[in-house]
Motif scaffolding. Structure first.
Motif, mmCIF file in Angstrom:
data_model
loop_
_atom_site.group_PDB
_atom_site.id
_atom_site.type_symbol
_atom_site.label_atom_id
_atom_site.label_comp_id
_atom_site.label_asym_id
_atom_site.label_seq_id
_atom_site.Cartn_x
_atom_site.Cartn_y
_atom_site.Cartn_z
ATOM 1 N N GLU A 86 17.585 20.976 -3.049
ATOM 2 C CA GLU A 86 16.138 20.908 -2.813
ATOM 3 C C GLU A 86 15.594 19.502 -3.055
ATOM 4 O OE1 GLU A 86 13.477 24.696 -3.528
ATOM 5 O OE2 GLU A 86 14.826 24.378 -5.238
ATOM 6 N N ALA A 87 16.060 18.855 -4.125
ATOM 7 C CA ALA A 87 15.584 17.507 -4.445
ATOM 8 C C ALA A 87 15.975 16.509 -3.354
ATOM 9 C CB ALA A 87 16.140 17.051 -5.794
ATOM 10 N N ILE A 88 17.204 16.628 -2.847
ATOM 11 C CA ILE A 88 17.655 15.726 -1.781
ATOM 12 C C ILE A 88 16.855 15.986 -0.515
ATOM 13 C CG2 ILE A 88 19.572 15.138 -0.232
ATOM 14 C CD1 ILE A 88 21.458 15.720 -2.628
ATOM 15 N N ARG A 89 16.709 17.256 -0.167
ATOM 16 C CA ARG A 89 15.990 17.609 1.060
ATOM 17 C C ARG A 89 14.521 17.170 0.983
ATOM 18 N NH1 ARG A 89 18.457 17.259 4.768
ATOM 19 N NH2 ARG A 89 19.871 18.987 4.618
ATOM 20 N N GLY A 90 13.960 17.141 -0.212
ATOM 21 C CA GLY A 90 12.586 16.672 -0.393
ATOM 22 C C GLY A 90 12.424 15.184 -0.115
ATOM 23 N N ARG A 91 13.509 14.420 -0.257
ATOM 24 C CA ARG A 91 13.454 12.967 -0.055
ATOM 25 C C ARG A 91 14.019 12.519 1.288
ATOM 26 N NH1 ARG A 91 10.295 10.669 -3.994
ATOM 27 N NH2 ARG A 91 10.867 11.560 -5.993
ATOM 28 N N ARG A 92 14.955 13.321 1.808
ATOM 29 C CA ARG A 92 15.640 12.903 3.037
ATOM 30 C C ARG A 92 16.062 14.142 3.807
ATOM 31 N NH1 ARG A 92 20.275 8.239 3.373
ATOM 32 N NH2 ARG A 92 20.467 8.307 5.627
ATOM 33 N N TYR A 103 32.565 30.158 -7.479
ATOM 34 C CA TYR A 103 31.916 31.462 -7.552
ATOM 35 C C TYR A 103 31.294 31.799 -6.206
ATOM 36 C CZ TYR A 103 32.296 30.613 -12.549
ATOM 37 O OH TYR A 103 32.761 30.349 -13.796
ATOM 38 N N GLY A 104 32.016 31.604 -5.143
ATOM 39 C CA GLY A 104 31.452 31.769 -3.816
ATOM 40 C C GLY A 104 31.011 33.181 -3.512
ATOM 41 N N ASN A 105 29.843 33.304 -2.895
ATOM 42 C CA ASN A 105 29.402 34.582 -2.370
ATOM 43 C C ASN A 105 28.439 34.333 -1.225
ATOM 44 O OD1 ASN A 105 26.518 34.865 -3.281
ATOM 45 N ND2 ASN A 105 27.481 34.679 -5.286
ATOM 46 N N ILE A 106 28.281 35.331 -0.390
ATOM 47 C CA ILE A 106 27.495 35.178 0.828
ATOM 48 C C ILE A 106 26.033 34.892 0.514
ATOM 49 C CG2 ILE A 106 26.643 36.420 2.851
ATOM 50 C CD1 ILE A 106 29.466 37.795 2.890
ATOM 51 N N ALA A 107 25.470 35.543 -0.483
ATOM 52 C CA ALA A 107 24.045 35.359 -0.795
ATOM 53 C C ALA A 107 23.727 33.918 -1.169
ATOM 54 C CB ALA A 107 23.628 36.302 -1.915
ATOM 55 N N THR A 108 24.553 33.316 -2.026
ATOM 56 C CA THR A 108 24.276 31.928 -2.391
ATOM 57 C C THR A 108 24.587 30.988 -1.239
ATOM 58 O OG1 THR A 108 26.424 31.797 -3.486
ATOM 59 C CG2 THR A 108 24.518 32.175 -4.887
ATOM 60 N N ALA A 109 25.554 31.338 -0.419
ATOM 61 C CA ALA A 109 25.828 30.521 0.768
ATOM 62 C C ALA A 109 24.621 30.511 1.692
ATOM 63 C CB ALA A 109 27.061 31.046 1.512
ATOM 64 N N VAL A 110 24.013 31.670 1.890
ATOM 65 C CA VAL A 110 22.823 31.765 2.736
ATOM 66 C C VAL A 110 21.692 30.938 2.135
ATOM 67 C CG1 VAL A 110 21.032 33.345 3.556
ATOM 68 C CG2 VAL A 110 23.429 33.973 3.767
ATOM 69 N N ASN A 111 21.481 31.042 0.810
ATOM 70 C CA ASN A 111 20.447 30.238 0.152
ATOM 71 C C ASN A 111 20.710 28.756 0.321
ATOM 72 O OD1 ASN A 111 18.873 32.328 -0.738
ATOM 73 N ND2 ASN A 111 19.744 32.380 -2.800
ATOM 74 N N ALA A 112 21.962 28.341 0.158
ATOM 75 C CA ALA A 112 22.306 26.925 0.295
ATOM 76 C C ALA A 112 22.015 26.430 1.707
ATOM 77 C CB ALA A 112 23.785 26.708 -0.048
ATOM 78 N N VAL A 113 22.355 27.231 2.708
ATOM 79 C CA VAL A 113 22.110 26.839 4.101
ATOM 80 C C VAL A 113 20.610 26.785 4.389
ATOM 81 C CG1 VAL A 113 22.416 27.557 6.503
ATOM 82 C CG2 VAL A 113 24.359 27.596 4.934
ATOM 83 N N LYS A 114 19.860 27.758 3.863
ATOM 84 C CA LYS A 114 18.411 27.743 4.058
ATOM 85 C C LYS A 114 17.786 26.488 3.453
ATOM 86 C CE LYS A 114 17.417 32.671 4.375
ATOM 87 N NZ LYS A 114 16.838 33.839 3.682
ATOM 88 N N LEU A 115 18.338 26.022 2.324
ATOM 89 C CA LEU A 115 17.802 24.836 1.678
ATOM 90 C C LEU A 115 18.262 23.545 2.348
ATOM 91 C CD1 LEU A 115 18.144 25.904 -2.053
ATOM 92 C CD2 LEU A 115 16.029 25.619 -0.752
ATOM 93 N N GLY A 116 19.280 23.629 3.208
ATOM 94 C CA GLY A 116 19.692 22.441 3.943
ATOM 95 C C GLY A 116 21.161 22.083 3.894
ATOM 96 N N ALA A 117 21.984 22.866 3.198
ATOM 97 C CA ALA A 117 23.422 22.584 3.200
ATOM 98 C C ALA A 117 23.989 22.897 4.580
ATOM 99 C CB ALA A 117 24.137 23.419 2.136
ATOM 100 N N VAL A 118 24.994 22.129 5.008
ATOM 101 C CA VAL A 118 25.596 22.371 6.316
ATOM 102 C C VAL A 118 26.876 23.182 6.219
ATOM 103 C CG1 VAL A 118 24.581 20.355 7.419
ATOM 104 C CG2 VAL A 118 26.816 20.137 6.327
#
Length: 194
Positions: A86-92, A103-118
């Motif tokens: 979130e902090a990175i996406r707020g600046r760039r 600790y991979g799981n689909i829910a956190t993967a979806v959250n990460a992608v929504k926040l800007g992870a590729v």
């Protein structure tokens, strides 16, 4: 497991061409030895690497010098790597971010992608996988996994999804899953099954 980098000079220049003109990379992970090995491997491939071992340090570095590329661990000693995203996406808004976790799981993967992870990679990931995810062009297809999820993993993923939907409230998650609260706490404390 990380270092596969005895790259020849021609390979290094090819890697540099894939990276592009802005070679800044921020790696945030609280596993010190892993962090340093990954940093060395990424520098050998042509990145200009900065490292951080906590959410606070990652956010500070993201605010002072937002990177073009980032590899961020999900669970850090002082919080969630999602806060660094979130902090990175707020600046760039053009940063290519990879979420990395044991600790991979689909829910956190979806959250990460929504926040800007590729991309979202499970540990242990080697430097080649991480590099490929960082330089992958938009629209390129990712190879499907060789081994599909086991039934235990599908169950674990479902529990994680409900837990995220309940905003990480253990009591509410247990109620919705019709499960005893202590049983749920034990499941949440364990690593994901294979």
């Amino acid at each position: 497991m990380i270092e596969k980098s005895t790259a020849a000079p021609s390979t290094q220049s090819a890697d540099a061409d894939l990276i592009g003109p802005d070679r800044t990379l921020l790696i945030v992970d609280d596993d010190g030895p892993f962090l340093r090995r990954l940093a060395r491997a990424m520098e050998a491939r042509g990145f200009t690497v900065e490292i951080a071992e906590s959410v606070a340090e990652g956010i500070a570095k993201a605010k002072s010098n937002p990177p073009k590329h980032a590899v961020i661990d999900l669970r850090l000693g002082d919080g969630s790597g999602l806060d660094v995203i979130e902090a990175i996406r707020g600046r760039r808004d053009d940063t290519r971010m990879i979420m990395l976790t044991g600790y991979g799981n689909i829910a956190t993967a979806v959250n990460a992608v929504k926040l800007g992870a590729v991309d979202y990679l499970a540990k242990p990931a080697d430097a080649d996988d991480i590099f490929a995810a960082l330089v992958q062009r938009q629209g390129e297809r990712v190879e499907p996994p060789e081994n599909p999820m086991s039934a235990d993993r599908v169950r674990w993923e479902h529990i994680q999804r409900v837990y995220e939907m309940c905003e990480r409230n253990v009591s509410e998650t247990a109620r919705r899953l019709n499960m005893h609260r202590r049983t749920l706490q034990r499941i949440l404390a364990k690593r994901a099954p294979k």
